[in-house]
Design an enzyme around this catalytic site. Structure first.
Site: not given
Length: 188
Positions: A23, A58, A61, A70, A130, A169
């Site tokens: 399933r 990305r 940061h 995070k 996140y 960036d």
């Protein structure tokens, strides 16, 4: 939940138990009591979800005030996820760890407050989700160049000229420039 150590002891790879049959599957991705027992005792205040196409990079940061921890995972596709220790009082200051996170391995990475974070999409596209321990504060957000020579992150991709980067960036600081603004984050 299985815990996998990394080269930076405070960054953890978490592998949830997945219960599946014809399933589909079920897995628990957040449990405050269990995570507290594992040493992750931060409260989360914000959830984020991004979708990116292949070769999107990305990061890296971080926030110089209100640093965000995070808990990151990929719900569709695959990324190479990277955390860089920016805690000046840490024995691993300036070191990085990377891990492949995907919808197939169901792994999550705990990136504590005081780290820069980034990822590279290695599948056709990826949904990246996140939880954050503090709110996004654009006035404190900073970016370190993904290809900073001091950090020497091995993104494991040979054709870096194909990376898709935001203007922010592309204009990131070097690690050496970033160090002048770092105030040192507690190792708690």
């Amino acid at each position: 939940m299985k815990i996998i150590s990394t080269a930076i002891p405070d960054v953890k790879i978490l592998e949830p138990k997945v219960f599946g049959d014809d399933r589909g599957f079920f897995m628990e991705t957040w449990n405050a009591q269990l995570f507290s027992e594992l040493g992750i005792q931060h409260g989360f205040v914000q959830d984020n979800h991004s979708r990116s196409v292949k070769n999107t990079l990305r990061g890296l940061h971080y926030q110089i005030e209100k640093p965000q921890g995070k808990l990151v995972r990929v719900t569709r596709g695959e990324v190479f996820d990277v955390a860089v220790d920016l805690r000046k009082d840490s024995p691993t200051f300036g070191r990085w760890v990377g891990e492949y996170l995907s919808e197939h391995n169901n792994r999550m990475m705990w990136v504590p407050p005081g780290f820069a974070h980034g990822f590279l999409v290695t599948s056709d596209s990826a949904d990246f989700q996140y939880k954050c321990t503090d709110f996004y504060a654009p006035e404190y957000e900073r970016t370190i160049l993904w290809n900073d020579p001091t950090l020497a992150i091995d993104w494991e991709i040979k054709h870096e000229n194909t990376f898709l980067l935001s203007a922010k960036d592309k204009a990131g600081d070097s690690f050496e420039q970033a160090k002048s603004e770092l105030k040192g984050v507690s190792l708690q």
